[in-house]
Scaffold this motif. Structure first.
Motif, PDB file in Angstrom:
ATOM      1  N   VAL A  33       0.858  -1.184   0.000  1.00 39.16           N
ATOM      2  CA  VAL A  33       0.000   0.000   0.000  1.00 39.16           C
ATOM      3  C   VAL A  33       0.892   1.231   0.000  1.00 39.16           C
ATOM      4  N   ASN A  34       0.535   2.182  -0.819  1.00 35.69           N
ATOM      5  CA  ASN A  34       1.255   3.434  -0.959  1.00 35.69           C
ATOM      6  C   ASN A  34       1.487   4.073   0.407  1.00 35.69           C
ATOM      7  N   LEU A  35       2.685   4.581   0.641  1.00 40.27           N
ATOM      8  CA  LEU A  35       3.055   5.223   1.904  1.00 40.27           C
ATOM      9  C   LEU A  35       2.137   6.402   2.230  1.00 40.27           C
ATOM     10  N   VAL A  36       1.774   7.167   1.223  1.00 37.07           N
ATOM     11  CA  VAL A  36       0.891   8.314   1.440  1.00 37.07           C
ATOM     12  C   VAL A  36      -0.473   7.851   1.947  1.00 37.07           C
ATOM     13  N   ASN A  37      -1.008   6.786   1.371  1.00 40.01           N
ATOM     14  CA  ASN A  37      -2.310   6.275   1.802  1.00 40.01           C
ATOM     15  C   ASN A  37      -2.253   5.750   3.236  1.00 40.01           C
ATOM     16  N   LEU A  38      -1.167   5.093   3.604  1.00 40.83           N
ATOM     17  CA  LEU A  38      -1.020   4.632   4.985  1.00 40.83           C
ATOM     18  C   LEU A  38      -0.900   5.808   5.941  1.00 40.83           C
ATOM     19  N   SER A  39      -0.230   6.857   5.510  1.00 36.36           N
ATOM     20  CA  SER A  39      -0.089   8.058   6.329  1.00 36.36           C
ATOM     21  C   SER A  39      -1.446   8.712   6.571  1.00 36.36           C
ATOM     22  N   VAL A  40      -2.280   8.759   5.554  1.00 40.89           N
ATOM     23  CA  VAL A  40      -3.637   9.300   5.691  1.00 40.89           C
ATOM     24  C   VAL A  40      -4.418   8.486   6.718  1.00 40.89           C
ATOM     25  N   LEU A  41      -4.303   7.187   6.650  1.00 37.66           N
ATOM     26  CA  LEU A  41      -4.971   6.309   7.615  1.00 37.66           C
ATOM     27  C   LEU A  41      -4.422   6.537   9.017  1.00 37.66           C
TER      28      LEU A  41
END
Length: 79
Positions: A33-41
């Motif tokens: 999973v994209n790092l940015v998407n995990l950061s948003v979560l």
């Protein structure tokens, strides 16, 4: 939804990563999973999460969904 409103759901990703000595970058690599998407979560800014992503995160962290996502302040409920 205005920025000051929240879903009442808190993601405990930071705590779980720290407890396992894992970085967000490592989790991103493991679950694909994209790092940015995990950061948003991680920062409680996500509006949705795919079950497949949730399953992959829980498998990588060896946890249950209830360990990762918790209600905050008792404001979330099912009607």
């Amino acid at each position: 939804m205005p920025a000051e409103e929240t879903s009442g759901i808190h993601c405990r990703l930071d705590e779980l990563l720290a407890g396992r000595g894992m970085t967000l970058t490592e989790l991103s690599r493991r679950v694909g999973v994209n790092l940015v998407n995990l950061s948003v979560l991680k920062n409680d800014r996500a509006n949705a999460i795919r079950f497949s992503t949730l399953t992959a995160i829980c498998e990588a962290l060896e946890c249950q969904v209830g360990d990762l996502l918790v209600t905050s302040g008792g404001t979330a409920g099912i009607s």
